[in-house]
Design a protein around this motif. Structure first.
Motif, PDB file in Angstrom:
ATOM      1  N   VAL A   1     -66.522 106.834  60.008  1.00 63.10           N
ATOM      2  CA  VAL A   1     -67.404 105.665  60.089  1.00 63.10           C
ATOM      3  C   VAL A   1     -67.778 105.393  61.541  1.00 63.10           C
ATOM      4  N   ALA A   2     -66.825 105.552  62.446  1.00 65.38           N
ATOM      5  CA  ALA A   2     -67.084 105.333  63.870  1.00 65.38           C
ATOM      6  C   ALA A   2     -68.133 106.309  64.403  1.00 65.38           C
ATOM      7  N   MET A   3     -68.221 107.486  63.813  1.00 60.36           N
ATOM      8  CA  MET A   3     -69.187 108.504  64.258  1.00 60.36           C
ATOM      9  C   MET A   3     -70.609 108.230  63.771  1.00 60.36           C
ATOM     10  N   ASN A   4     -70.787 107.333  62.804  1.00 67.53           N
ATOM     11  CA  ASN A   4     -72.125 107.076  62.254  1.00 67.53           C
ATOM     12  C   ASN A   4     -73.144 106.760  63.335  1.00 67.53           C
ATOM     13  N   GLU A   5     -72.799 105.826  64.218  1.00 70.38           N
ATOM     14  CA  GLU A   5     -73.733 105.432  65.274  1.00 70.38           C
ATOM     15  C   GLU A   5     -73.979 106.579  66.249  1.00 70.38           C
ATOM     16  N   VAL A   6     -72.918 107.325  66.559  1.00 68.88           N
ATOM     17  CA  VAL A   6     -73.048 108.472  67.465  1.00 68.88           C
ATOM     18  C   VAL A   6     -74.006 109.498  66.872  1.00 68.88           C
ATOM     19  N   ILE A   7     -73.837 109.798  65.588  1.00 67.83           N
ATOM     20  CA  ILE A   7     -74.697 110.793  64.928  1.00 67.83           C
ATOM     21  C   ILE A   7     -76.147 110.312  64.917  1.00 67.83           C
ATOM     22  N   ARG A   8     -76.356 109.024  64.660  1.00 69.91           N
ATOM     23  CA  ARG A   8     -77.726 108.463  64.698  1.00 69.91           C
ATOM     24  C   ARG A   8     -78.335 108.631  66.080  1.00 69.91           C
ATOM     25  N   ASP A   9     -77.547 108.340  67.131  1.00 74.24           N
ATOM     26  CA  ASP A   9     -78.031 108.480  68.502  1.00 74.24           C
ATOM     27  C   ASP A   9     -78.377 109.928  68.829  1.00 74.24           C
ATOM     28  N   VAL A  10     -77.540 110.845  68.375  1.00 72.36           N
ATOM     29  CA  VAL A  10     -77.785 112.271  68.616  1.00 72.36           C
ATOM     30  C   VAL A  10     -79.076 112.700  67.920  1.00 72.36           C
ATOM     31  N   ALA A  11     -79.235 112.307  66.674  1.00 72.66           N
ATOM     32  CA  ALA A  11     -80.444 112.664  65.915  1.00 72.66           C
ATOM     33  C   ALA A  11     -81.685 112.111  66.603  1.00 72.66           C
ATOM     34  N   ALA A  12     -81.614 110.877  67.067  1.00 71.96           N
ATOM     35  CA  ALA A  12     -82.763 110.259  67.745  1.00 71.96           C
ATOM     36  C   ALA A  12     -83.076 110.976  69.053  1.00 71.96           C
ATOM     37  N   ALA A  13     -82.050 111.326  69.804  1.00 70.61           N
ATOM     38  CA  ALA A  13     -82.248 111.983  71.097  1.00 70.61           C
ATOM     39  C   ALA A  13     -82.816 113.391  70.947  1.00 70.61           C
ATOM     40  N   LEU A  14     -82.384 114.106  69.916  1.00 66.47           N
ATOM     41  CA  LEU A  14     -82.812 115.500  69.747  1.00 66.47           C
ATOM     42  C   LEU A  14     -84.158 115.622  69.043  1.00 66.47           C
ATOM     43  N   GLY A  15     -84.507 114.640  68.226  1.00 66.60           N
ATOM     44  CA  GLY A  15     -85.791 114.680  67.524  1.00 66.60           C
ATOM     45  C   GLY A  15     -85.955 115.953  66.718  1.00 66.60           C
ATOM     46  N   ASP A  16     -87.081 116.621  66.886  1.00 69.23           N
ATOM     47  CA  ASP A  16     -87.354 117.830  66.104  1.00 69.23           C
ATOM     48  C   ASP A  16     -86.797 119.094  66.761  1.00 69.23           C
ATOM     49  N   LYS A  17     -86.008 118.935  67.840  1.00 67.21           N
ATOM     50  CA  LYS A  17     -85.402 120.093  68.500  1.00 67.21           C
ATOM     51  C   LYS A  17     -84.130 120.557  67.793  1.00 67.21           C
ATOM     52  N   ALA A  18     -83.674 119.760  66.825  1.00 66.89           N
ATOM     53  CA  ALA A  18     -82.481 120.100  66.050  1.00 66.89           C
ATOM     54  C   ALA A  18     -82.537 119.360  64.724  1.00 66.89           C
ATOM     55  N   ARG A  19     -81.722 119.815  63.798  1.00 69.60           N
ATOM     56  CA  ARG A  19     -81.577 119.140  62.511  1.00 69.60           C
ATOM     57  C   ARG A  19     -80.167 118.558  62.486  1.00 69.60           C
ATOM     58  N   VAL A  20     -80.064 117.286  62.103  1.00 72.14           N
ATOM     59  CA  VAL A  20     -78.770 116.617  62.030  1.00 72.14           C
ATOM     60  C   VAL A  20     -78.536 116.203  60.583  1.00 72.14           C
ATOM     61  N   ILE A  21     -77.413 116.645  60.017  1.00 72.58           N
ATOM     62  CA  ILE A  21     -77.130 116.430  58.595  1.00 72.58           C
ATOM     63  C   ILE A  21     -75.737 115.838  58.444  1.00 72.58           C
ATOM     64  N   LYS A  22     -75.634 114.831  57.593  1.00 72.86           N
ATOM     65  CA  LYS A  22     -74.330 114.257  57.244  1.00 72.86           C
ATOM     66  C   LYS A  22     -74.007 114.701  55.820  1.00 72.86           C
ATOM     67  N   ILE A  23     -72.781 115.198  55.621  1.00 75.69           N
ATOM     68  CA  ILE A  23     -72.359 115.651  54.296  1.00 75.69           C
ATOM     69  C   ILE A  23     -71.078 114.914  53.919  1.00 75.69           C
ATOM     70  N   ASP A  24     -71.134 114.157  52.832  1.00 80.95           N
ATOM     71  CA  ASP A  24     -69.990 113.408  52.328  1.00 80.95           C
ATOM     72  C   ASP A  24     -69.073 114.378  51.587  1.00 80.95           C
ATOM     73  N   VAL A  25     -67.840 114.551  52.087  1.00 78.25           N
ATOM     74  CA  VAL A  25     -66.934 115.512  51.472  1.00 78.25           C
ATOM     75  C   VAL A  25     -66.503 115.081  50.070  1.00 78.25           C
ATOM     76  N   GLU A  26     -66.534 113.775  49.793  1.00 76.58           N
ATOM     77  CA  GLU A  26     -66.189 113.291  48.454  1.00 76.58           C
ATOM     78  C   GLU A  26     -67.193 113.799  47.409  1.00 76.58           C
ATOM     79  N   LYS A  27     -68.449 113.886  47.813  1.00 74.33           N
ATOM     80  CA  LYS A  27     -69.518 114.309  46.900  1.00 74.33           C
ATOM     81  C   LYS A  27     -69.776 115.809  46.967  1.00 74.33           C
ATOM     82  N   ASN A  28     -69.185 116.464  47.946  1.00 75.08           N
ATOM     83  CA  ASN A  28     -69.408 117.903  48.156  1.00 75.08           C
ATOM     84  C   ASN A  28     -68.086 118.618  48.378  1.00 75.08           C
ATOM     85  N   ARG A  29     -67.130 118.355  47.506  1.00 71.41           N
ATOM     86  CA  ARG A  29     -65.774 118.889  47.640  1.00 71.41           C
ATOM     87  C   ARG A  29     -65.758 120.421  47.678  1.00 71.41           C
TER      88      ARG A  29
END
Length: 98
Positions: free
Chosen positions: A27-55
């Motif tokens: 949960v603490a990483m949520n904001e960090v990941i959002r910041d990374v995605a915003a900073a990188l824009g279309d230069k990278a793809r940022v994906i979050k995968i919930d392990v509970e739903k993707n065991r």
């Protein structure tokens, strides 16, 4: 898992955050990941995968600790770490793969 293959087979680096909603470091990483995605824009793809739903995927990739972060380039894992990181470090790691 075929969808996962499509996700990581991109022309840009792909940062993946394996997380759960109940894990405090995840949960603490949520904001960090959002910041990374915003900073990188279309230069990278940022994906979050919930392990509970993707065991099955999490098991196949041997995700044990959370959060687990991975960077893929052209379908191949080039970096992996479990635990929290700051946005600047993640941005630098992804940019090194560009």
């Amino acid at each position: 898992m075929s969808k996962f293959g499509e996700l990581i087979d991109a022309k840009v680096p792909v940062l993946i955050d394996f997380f759960t909603e109940w894990n405090e470091p995840s949960v603490a990483m949520n904001e960090v990941i959002r910041d990374v995605a915003a900073a990188l824009g279309d230069k990278a793809r940022v994906i979050k995968i919930d392990v509970e739903k993707n065991r099955e995927l999490a098991d196949a990739l041997r995700v044990k600790g959370l959060p687990t972060l991975m960077i893929y380039k052209a379908g191949q894992m080039v970096w992996r770490q479990s635990g929290e990181l700051d946005a600047n470090t993640l941005i630098t790691l992804v940019q090194e793969q560009a």
